[in-house]
Design an enzyme around this catalytic site. Structure first.
Site, PDB file in Angstrom:
ATOM      1  N   GLU A 158       0.720  -1.206   0.083  1.00 45.88           N
ATOM      2  CA  GLU A 158      -0.139  -0.020  -0.051  1.00 45.88           C
ATOM      3  C   GLU A 158       0.871   1.235   0.212  1.00 45.88           C
ATOM      4  OE1 GLU A 158      -3.114  -0.026  -0.574  1.00 45.88           O
ATOM      5  OE2 GLU A 158      -3.135  -2.198  -0.769  1.00 45.88           O
ATOM      6  N   GLU A 202       4.922   2.278   3.851  1.00 45.98           N
ATOM      7  CA  GLU A 202       3.663   1.727   3.825  1.00 45.98           C
ATOM      8  C   GLU A 202       2.516   2.577   3.781  1.00 45.98           C
ATOM      9  OE1 GLU A 202       3.559  -1.784   6.609  1.00 45.98           O
ATOM     10  OE2 GLU A 202       4.740  -0.517   7.749  1.00 45.98           O
ATOM     11  N   SER A 232       0.214   7.808  15.650  1.00 46.68           N
ATOM     12  CA  SER A 232      -0.753   7.196  14.697  1.00 46.68           C
ATOM     13  C   SER A 232      -2.046   8.023  14.730  1.00 46.68           C
ATOM     14  CB  SER A 232      -1.066   5.555  15.160  1.00 46.68           C
ATOM     15  OG  SER A 232       0.054   4.697  15.016  1.00 46.68           O
ATOM     16  N   GLY A 282      -1.012  24.793   9.477  1.00 49.87           N
ATOM     17  CA  GLY A 282      -1.799  25.562  10.299  1.00 49.87           C
ATOM     18  C   GLY A 282      -2.520  25.033  11.714  1.00 49.87           C
ATOM     19  N   LYS A 293       1.489  27.689  15.786  1.00 49.17           N
ATOM     20  CA  LYS A 293       1.125  26.959  14.513  1.00 49.17           C
ATOM     21  C   LYS A 293       2.219  25.887  14.082  1.00 49.17           C
ATOM     22  CE  LYS A 293      -2.278  30.094  12.699  1.00 49.17           C
ATOM     23  NZ  LYS A 293      -2.611  30.709  11.519  1.00 49.17           N
ATOM     24  N   SER A 302      -5.748  12.619  24.594  1.00 54.87           N
ATOM     25  CA  SER A 302      -6.711  11.718  24.604  1.00 54.87           C
ATOM     26  C   SER A 302      -7.974  12.034  25.361  1.00 54.87           C
ATOM     27  CB  SER A 302      -6.561  10.216  24.963  1.00 54.87           C
ATOM     28  OG  SER A 302      -6.089  10.359  26.328  1.00 54.87           O
TER      29      SER A 302
END
Length: 343
Positions: free
Chosen positions: A204, A220, A279, A286, A303, A319
């Site tokens: 890929e 990849e 990931s 920006g 930025k 998170s």
């Protein structure tokens, strides 16, 4: 007078007599004045950038000229080409300027894929308008207006005519296979890609023209046009780098050495050495980035473009808050050496 490049090869013409592609087995960067002088005397080259069609008789003479100037591969090719019915073309580029013919464009793409120049190392302005879509088949390149007729002829003769792709750019390996590389799906590396020694391109992975890697890399994800990835850097599965043809504008997006784009991440500004983008995180120029000190405290918000080329950074998304954060990547990235072994 120093010349930029020289190439002698075979070409494909359409039924109107126009050259639609050209193959140069051993393009020469910065040819010697002696070589240019010998070639000019045979082919009628005068000055400037020229693409000259060559006869069988001229090809035989060119074989001697190449041999006298230490061009072993070109000498052998020219000798064999003297008995071929294929159209032959000589391209001499006095200066690195915008290509004016299909033959010039193909020579420049092959200079990159032969690792003679790096991406952005030669002028390719206007190449999209110069080249046109071609059906790349198991019987060679076919101009699209002629495809249906050729398909009919093949069917009536009981042979298959397989169209691998319809594009302005063919796959690189039909023209050159650089040493020390591995490509799982050759259709995903276009002519004009620069694939560094030690690079592996998985199924890929994708490398566009005027883009590529400088050394050992595991690809990849997608390396878009104009992007150059440094030695030891990896592009994770599904990762994407914004190029000059995909929204990056005129900014040259690059990645330094020993950096990592995690799976399904993205990059839209130049990344330094020993950097990591986690990931799933896409960082554009920006994107507002919350800078953290060694204790995890906010220092300022900038930025991402303000961090262009800065090394030893880790980009992540908090998170809990969803904010993009950046902190010093003190541990750097230890890439799996087995992934880089393509021997």
């Amino acid at each position: 007078m120093a010349h930029f490049a020289l190439g002698f090869g075979t070409a494909t013409k359409n039924r109107d007599g126009k050259i639609i592609e050209a193959y140069f087995p051993a393009p020469v960067l910065n040819p010697s004045d002696a070589l240019v002088a010998d070639v000019a005397a045979i082919a009628g080259y005068t000055d400037g950038n020229q693409a000259i069609e060559i006869s069988a008789e001229q090809s035989a003479k060119l074989a001697t000229a190449f041999a006298d100037n230490g061009q072993v591969v070109n000498a052998s090719f020219a000798e064999k080409a003297a008995s071929s019915a294929q159209p032959l073309v000589l391209v001499v580029l006095a200066a690195d300027e915008k290509p004016q013919s299909v033959s010039e464009g193909f020579l420049k793409l092959q200079l990159i894929s032969n690792r003679l120049v790096k991406p952005h190392g030669t002028v390719l302005d206007g190449i999209f308008g110069l080249l046109h879509n071609i059906a790349w088949t198991n019987e060679g390149p076919i101009d699209l207006p002629e495809l249906t007729e050729r398909q009919i002829e093949a069917r009536l003769a009981g042979r298959p005519l397989t169209v691998d792709c319809v594009d302005k750019f063919p796959k690189m390996v039909d023209y050159v296979v650089p040493a020390g590389i591995r490509i799982a799906d050759t259709s995903r590396v276009r002519l004009g890609a620069h694939v560094g020694e030690g690079t592996t391109v998985m199924h890929e992975g994708f490398i566009n023209f005027n883009a590529g890697t400088t050394g050992v890399s595991m690809v990849e994800g997608r390396i878009s046009a104009g992007v150059l990835v440094g030695n030891g850097s990896d592009i994770g599965g599904g990762a994407s780098i914004m190029g000059t043809l995909s929204g990056g504008g005129t900014v040259v997006v690059s990645i330094g050495e020993n950096s990592l784009l995690g799976a399904n991440s993205g990059l839209g500004f130049p990344l330094g050495d020993r950097c990591t983008v986690e990931s799933g995180l896409y960082v554009t120029a920006g994107t507002k980035v919350r800078m953290l000190d060694k204790d995890g405290n906010e220092v300022e918000i900038v930025k991402a473009r303000d961090l262009a080329g800065v090394s030893d950074l880790l980009f992540r998304r908090n998170s809990q808050t969803g904010q993009v954060e950046c902190l010093a990547n003190k541990s750097a990235v230890e890439l799996n050496s087995e992934l880089h072994s393509n021997n």
